[in-house]
Write a protein that holds these residues in place. Structure first.
Motif, PDB file in Angstrom:
ATOM      1  N   MET A 130      -2.277  -5.450  -7.166  1.00 48.66           N
ATOM      2  CA  MET A 130      -1.294  -4.457  -6.760  1.00 48.66           C
ATOM      3  C   MET A 130      -2.048  -3.514  -5.829  1.00 48.66           C
ATOM      4  O   MET A 130      -3.085  -2.955  -6.202  1.00 48.66           O
ATOM      5  N   LEU A 131      -1.539  -3.368  -4.605  1.00 47.50           N
ATOM      6  CA  LEU A 131      -2.274  -2.697  -3.537  1.00 47.50           C
ATOM      7  C   LEU A 131      -1.445  -1.591  -2.877  1.00 47.50           C
ATOM      8  O   LEU A 131      -0.223  -1.586  -2.967  1.00 47.50           O
ATOM      9  N   ARG A 132      -2.168  -0.710  -2.164  1.00 46.34           N
ATOM     10  CA  ARG A 132      -1.512   0.264  -1.289  1.00 46.34           C
ATOM     11  C   ARG A 132      -2.512   0.702  -0.225  1.00 46.34           C
ATOM     12  O   ARG A 132      -3.726   0.547  -0.371  1.00 46.34           O
ATOM     13  N   GLU A 133      -1.981   1.245   0.840  1.00 47.86           N
ATOM     14  CA  GLU A 133      -2.813   1.790   1.917  1.00 47.86           C
ATOM     15  C   GLU A 133      -3.536   3.024   1.380  1.00 47.86           C
ATOM     16  O   GLU A 133      -2.909   3.916   0.805  1.00 47.86           O
ATOM     17  N   ALA A 134      -4.848   3.079   1.581  1.00 44.72           N
ATOM     18  CA  ALA A 134      -5.621   4.225   1.085  1.00 44.72           C
ATOM     19  C   ALA A 134      -5.235   5.514   1.803  1.00 44.72           C
ATOM     20  O   ALA A 134      -5.170   6.574   1.180  1.00 44.72           O
ATOM     21  N   SER A 135      -4.950   5.426   3.092  1.00 43.39           N
ATOM     22  CA  SER A 135      -4.685   6.641   3.872  1.00 43.39           C
ATOM     23  C   SER A 135      -3.307   7.233   3.628  1.00 43.39           C
ATOM     24  O   SER A 135      -3.138   8.443   3.674  1.00 43.39           O
ATOM     25  N   THR A 136      -2.332   6.384   3.345  1.00 42.34           N
ATOM     26  CA  THR A 136      -0.956   6.872   3.214  1.00 42.34           C
ATOM     27  C   THR A 136      -0.399   6.790   1.800  1.00 42.34           C
ATOM     28  O   THR A 136       0.639   7.385   1.512  1.00 42.34           O
ATOM     29  N   HIS A 137      -1.043   6.009   0.958  1.00 42.30           N
ATOM     30  CA  HIS A 137      -0.559   5.741  -0.404  1.00 42.30           C
ATOM     31  C   HIS A 137       0.799   5.037  -0.378  1.00 42.30           C
ATOM     32  O   HIS A 137       1.587   5.190  -1.302  1.00 42.30           O
ATOM     33  N   HIS A 138       1.019   4.262   0.668  1.00 36.59           N
ATOM     34  CA  HIS A 138       2.256   3.493   0.815  1.00 36.59           C
ATOM     35  C   HIS A 138       1.933   2.005   0.740  1.00 36.59           C
ATOM     36  O   HIS A 138       0.779   1.595   0.820  1.00 36.59           O
ATOM     37  N   ALA A 139       2.990   1.215   0.660  1.00 32.30           N
ATOM     38  CA  ALA A 139       2.845  -0.238   0.690  1.00 32.30           C
ATOM     39  C   ALA A 139       2.170  -0.649   2.001  1.00 32.30           C
ATOM     40  O   ALA A 139       2.232   0.076   3.001  1.00 32.30           O
ATOM     41  N   ILE A 140       1.553  -1.796   1.979  1.00 29.77           N
ATOM     42  CA  ILE A 140       0.866  -2.286   3.172  1.00 29.77           C
ATOM     43  C   ILE A 140       1.890  -2.734   4.206  1.00 29.77           C
ATOM     44  O   ILE A 140       2.839  -3.453   3.876  1.00 29.77           O
ATOM     45  N   ASP A 141       1.687  -2.316   5.437  1.00 30.66           N
ATOM     46  CA  ASP A 141       2.574  -2.682   6.542  1.00 30.66           C
ATOM     47  C   ASP A 141       2.519  -4.200   6.753  1.00 30.66           C
ATOM     48  O   ASP A 141       1.431  -4.772   6.874  1.00 30.66           O
ATOM     49  N   ILE A 142       3.647  -4.827   6.812  1.00 28.98           N
ATOM     50  CA  ILE A 142       3.749  -6.285   6.973  1.00 28.98           C
ATOM     51  C   ILE A 142       2.988  -6.762   8.206  1.00 28.98           C
ATOM     52  O   ILE A 142       2.403  -7.842   8.203  1.00 28.98           O
TER      53      ILE A 142
END
Length: 173
Positions: A130-142
């Motif tokens: 389960m992952l997320r972008e470190a900088s935005t705390h959002h889902a990874i951009d497709i």
């Protein structure tokens, strides 16, 4: 403790739960593979796998194992919400595999929120992150998936200096 909490010392019928799990996996496969494939898959994994894996996910895992016959690794991305992305990786297990995958993700600015690691008795690893972008705390951009997949492919094949990649990312951020 079981007697005190449940009023009985009988264990739940594990065989019944296992049979129900296998049936649900077969249903998820919509008849595309025989029950023998499901039984083999489940038999090659630790007992914990059935307790923590949804039948629909197990069906996907079986497809990923099939894809592995022609690929260095097979993967599936699933965006869960605005805040997280699930990545399932299927590959042949080896010493240091998790560290190389985790380092590659970190080098791409991705945080691992959780990881469920399973290795089949035939040496195939099924790792769910389960992952997320470190900088935005959002889902990874497709749009980032292909670059991440290329880097993971190199890391899994042992063709990357993971420590150098992580250090390069760390010094830029």
């Amino acid at each position: 403790t079981r007697t005190l909490l449940t009023g009985t010392d009988a264990l739940p019928d594990d065989n019944e739960k296992l049979a129900r799990f296998k049936e649900q996996v077969v249903d998820s496969l919509e008849g595309s593979l025989p029950i023998s494939e499901v039984e083999r898959h489940v038999a090659l994994l630790p007992d914990r796998y059935v307790r923590v894996t949804r039948p629909q996910a197990a069906a996907i895992h079986i497809y990923l194992v099939k894809e592995l016959k022609t690929e260095v690794f097979a993967r599936r991305w699933l965006r869960h919400s605005r805040a997280s992305t699930e990545l399932t990786i299927c590959t042949r297990d080896r010493h240091g595999l998790f560290a190389d995958i985790a380092g590659t993700l970190a080098a791409h600015g991705i945080e691992i929120l959780s990881a469920e690691l399973n290795t089949r008795e035939d040496g195939i690893a099924l790792d769910v992150f389960m992952l997320r972008e470190a900088s935005t705390h959002h889902a990874i951009d497709i749009q980032r998936y292909p670059a991440i997949e290329r880097a993971l492919g190199k890391a899994i094949a042992g063709e990357s200096d993971i420590a150098a990649l992580v250090e390069r990312w760390r010094t830029r951020h």
